[in-house]
Design a protein around this motif. Sequence first.
Motif, PDB file in Angstrom:
ATOM      1  N   SER A 258     -10.494   8.559  -6.197  1.00 51.32           N
ATOM      2  CA  SER A 258     -10.349   7.485  -5.282  1.00 51.32           C
ATOM      3  C   SER A 258     -11.725   6.428  -5.380  1.00 51.32           C
ATOM      4  CB  SER A 258     -10.263   7.837  -3.831  1.00 51.32           C
ATOM      5  OG  SER A 258     -11.242   8.697  -3.391  1.00 51.32           O
TER       6      SER A 258
ATOM      7  N   LEU B 272      -6.467  12.378  -2.296  1.00 46.37           N
ATOM      8  CA  LEU B 272      -6.452  11.396  -3.311  1.00 46.37           C
ATOM      9  C   LEU B 272      -7.744  11.633  -4.352  1.00 46.37           C
ATOM     10  CD1 LEU B 272      -4.964   8.776  -3.509  1.00 46.37           C
ATOM     11  CD2 LEU B 272      -6.692   7.716  -2.069  1.00 46.37           C
TER      12      LEU B 272
ATOM     13  N   PHE C 292      -4.261   2.583  -1.284  1.00 42.75           N
ATOM     14  CA  PHE C 292      -3.730   3.573  -0.345  1.00 42.75           C
ATOM     15  C   PHE C 292      -4.368   3.450   1.002  1.00 42.75           C
ATOM     16  CE2 PHE C 292      -3.217   5.604  -4.520  1.00 42.75           C
ATOM     17  CZ  PHE C 292      -2.040   6.233  -4.435  1.00 42.75           C
TER      18      PHE C 292
ATOM     19  N   SER D 224       0.883  -1.260  -0.062  1.00 44.38           N
ATOM     20  CA  SER D 224       0.207   0.239   0.030  1.00 44.38           C
ATOM     21  C   SER D 224       0.821   1.245  -0.073  1.00 44.38           C
ATOM     22  CB  SER D 224      -0.959  -0.063   1.158  1.00 44.38           C
ATOM     23  OG  SER D 224      -0.280   0.114   2.512  1.00 44.38           O
ATOM     24  N   ARG D 225       0.244   2.352  -0.383  1.00 41.09           N
ATOM     25  CA  ARG D 225       0.846   3.672  -0.351  1.00 41.09           C
ATOM     26  C   ARG D 225       0.133   4.488   0.490  1.00 41.09           C
ATOM     27  NH1 ARG D 225       2.051   4.463  -6.765  1.00 41.09           N
ATOM     28  NH2 ARG D 225       2.693   2.396  -7.189  1.00 41.09           N
ATOM     29  N   HIS D 226       0.929   5.666   0.783  1.00 35.41           N
ATOM     30  CA  HIS D 226       0.230   6.867   1.681  1.00 35.41           C
ATOM     31  C   HIS D 226      -0.117   7.969   0.904  1.00 35.41           C
ATOM     32  CE1 HIS D 226       1.555   4.715   5.460  1.00 35.41           C
ATOM     33  NE2 HIS D 226       2.615   4.520   4.853  1.00 35.41           N
ATOM     34  N   PRO D 227      -1.535   8.414   1.164  1.00 34.45           N
ATOM     35  CA  PRO D 227      -1.839   9.433   0.259  1.00 34.45           C
ATOM     36  C   PRO D 227      -1.344  10.724   1.147  1.00 34.45           C
ATOM     37  CG  PRO D 227      -3.687   8.777   1.814  1.00 34.45           C
ATOM     38  CD  PRO D 227      -2.497   7.754   1.754  1.00 34.45           C
TER      39      PRO D 227
ATOM     40  N   SER E 213      -8.605   3.930   3.939  1.00 35.23           N
ATOM     41  CA  SER E 213      -8.322   3.235   2.959  1.00 35.23           C
ATOM     42  C   SER E 213      -8.887   3.382   1.594  1.00 35.23           C
ATOM     43  CB  SER E 213      -8.077   1.613   3.227  1.00 35.23           C
ATOM     44  OG  SER E 213      -9.544   1.323   3.544  1.00 35.23           O
TER      45      SER E 213
END
Length: 182
Positions: free
Chosen positions: A25, A22, A51, A2-5, A41
């Motif tokens: 989304s 984001l 994310f 996962s990535r971080h917004p 998420s």
Amino acid sequence: MSRHPEVKWAQRLDKVYITVLLADSTNAKVNLEPDGIFTFSATAGAENHLFELKMDLYDKVNVEESKINIGARSIFCVVEKAESGWWDKLLRGADKTPHYVKIDWDKWVDEDDDSGSAPADLDMGGMDFSKFASMEGMGDDAMGDDFEESDDEDQEVGKPGEKVEGKQEETTEGKKEATSST
């Protein structure tokens, strides 16, 4: 993985504004717990990347009074504080603020502007402003050696060679002679 917004935040005496940036989304889920745990998420992007975000907020919050708005470009949350007061920073603990958490200067109001009291130590996203205040390397005088301080500020200034308040002022030649004879 996962990535971080990117997250922006600002506060008032009784609330915290959290904006998760984001765009486009899908399946966005936000959870807020009374002890200050904020989780997020969603999937976004052409490849539907996941994310995720979990933040341990500085203090407890009032979940019932908080509001969440999921938009096309961002998720905007108005988090009501359990107790009115200024938070020193967004996240609990002594850890450095993550790089993806930033101050939302468009919504920010200083504590002294909002309540009339002195400003608190704010979380500035890891920026160190201490070197600006001390002007390290400049010595005691932040202007360097460009200006001489004088203890004779109240004395009257006269032309070289004139007597001023019972003193004979030195001429430029007198100073050169005094330094060359030593």
